[in-house]
Design a protein around this motif. Structure first.
Motif, mmCIF file in Angstrom:
data_model
loop_
_atom_site.group_PDB
_atom_site.id
_atom_site.type_symbol
_atom_site.label_atom_id
_atom_site.label_comp_id
_atom_site.label_asym_id
_atom_site.label_seq_id
_atom_site.Cartn_x
_atom_site.Cartn_y
_atom_site.Cartn_z
ATOM 1 N N TRP A 1 6.905 -21.634 -2.252
ATOM 2 C CA TRP A 1 6.818 -22.447 -0.751
ATOM 3 C C TRP A 1 7.169 -23.545 -1.337
ATOM 4 O O TRP A 1 8.780 -23.833 -0.707
ATOM 5 C CB TRP A 1 6.228 -21.499 0.407
ATOM 6 N N PRO A 2 6.279 -24.351 -1.365
ATOM 7 C CA PRO A 2 6.734 -25.430 -1.320
ATOM 8 C C PRO A 2 7.998 -26.429 -2.506
ATOM 9 O O PRO A 2 9.135 -26.898 -1.941
ATOM 10 C CB PRO A 2 5.284 -26.578 -1.505
ATOM 11 N N VAL A 3 8.312 -25.456 -3.077
ATOM 12 C CA VAL A 3 9.236 -26.119 -3.960
ATOM 13 C C VAL A 3 10.825 -25.022 -3.451
ATOM 14 O O VAL A 3 12.208 -25.716 -3.819
ATOM 15 C CB VAL A 3 9.177 -24.933 -5.414
ATOM 16 N N ALA B 1 14.272 -27.402 -2.168
ATOM 17 C CA ALA B 1 15.059 -27.177 -2.714
ATOM 18 C C ALA B 1 15.920 -27.237 -0.867
ATOM 19 O O ALA B 1 17.301 -28.103 -1.541
ATOM 20 C CB ALA B 1 15.302 -26.015 -3.188
ATOM 21 N N LEU B 2 15.843 -26.508 -0.108
ATOM 22 C CA LEU B 2 16.271 -26.836 0.796
ATOM 23 C C LEU B 2 16.692 -27.986 1.609
ATOM 24 O O LEU B 2 17.689 -28.272 1.831
ATOM 25 C CB LEU B 2 15.473 -26.121 2.201
#
Length: 135
Positions: A10-12, A16-17
């Protein structure tokens, strides 16, 4: 999400967002909007305008309207200003109609009036009057 190993957590994914959608600190969408002018079609200009305007929070709608109209090409801007649109949607619609009118092959080409050289004022001849006193 993990089937193509693009986002492993989720953090990756959040990172990216942010990289994709959060504007860089050195970007100035407000300044870019103020300087934006129509270089192609009205549709392209409107698209660029919306992209920038959607990145700015808090600008009054009348200011956005004024900014849009002032960036239009001169021949289109004059006509849109004369019709005094009250909303951005109206201004965009009028600009598109004016663009169609300008590019309509059935319309005669616009000629700019040429100021002829000024002609001398007309000479008004008055009837000869006899002098009041004999000479």
């Amino acid at each position: 999400m993990t089937s193509n190993d693009q986002f492993t957590s989720w953090p990756v994914f959040l990172q990216a967002l942010q990289i994709r959608f959060v504007p860089f600190q050195y970007e100035d969408p407000t300044g870019s909007l103020f300087k934006l002018t129509q270089r192609g079609s009205v549709a392209n200009y409107l698209s660029e305008f919306k992209d920038l305007a959607n990145r700015i929070v808090g600008l009054p709608t009348l200011f956005l309207l004024s900014c849009f109209v002032s960036g239009l090409a001169l021949d289109i801007r004059r006509e849109v200003q004369a019709l005094q649109p009250m909303t951005l949607v109206q201004a965009a619609g009028l600009a598109c109609l004016q663009e169609e009118k300008l590019h309509d092959p059935r319309m005669p080409p616009r000629s700019h009036p040429v100021n002829p050289s000024p002609s001398p004022p007309p000479v008004i001849s008055s009837p000869r009057l006899s002098p009041l006193l004999p000479l």
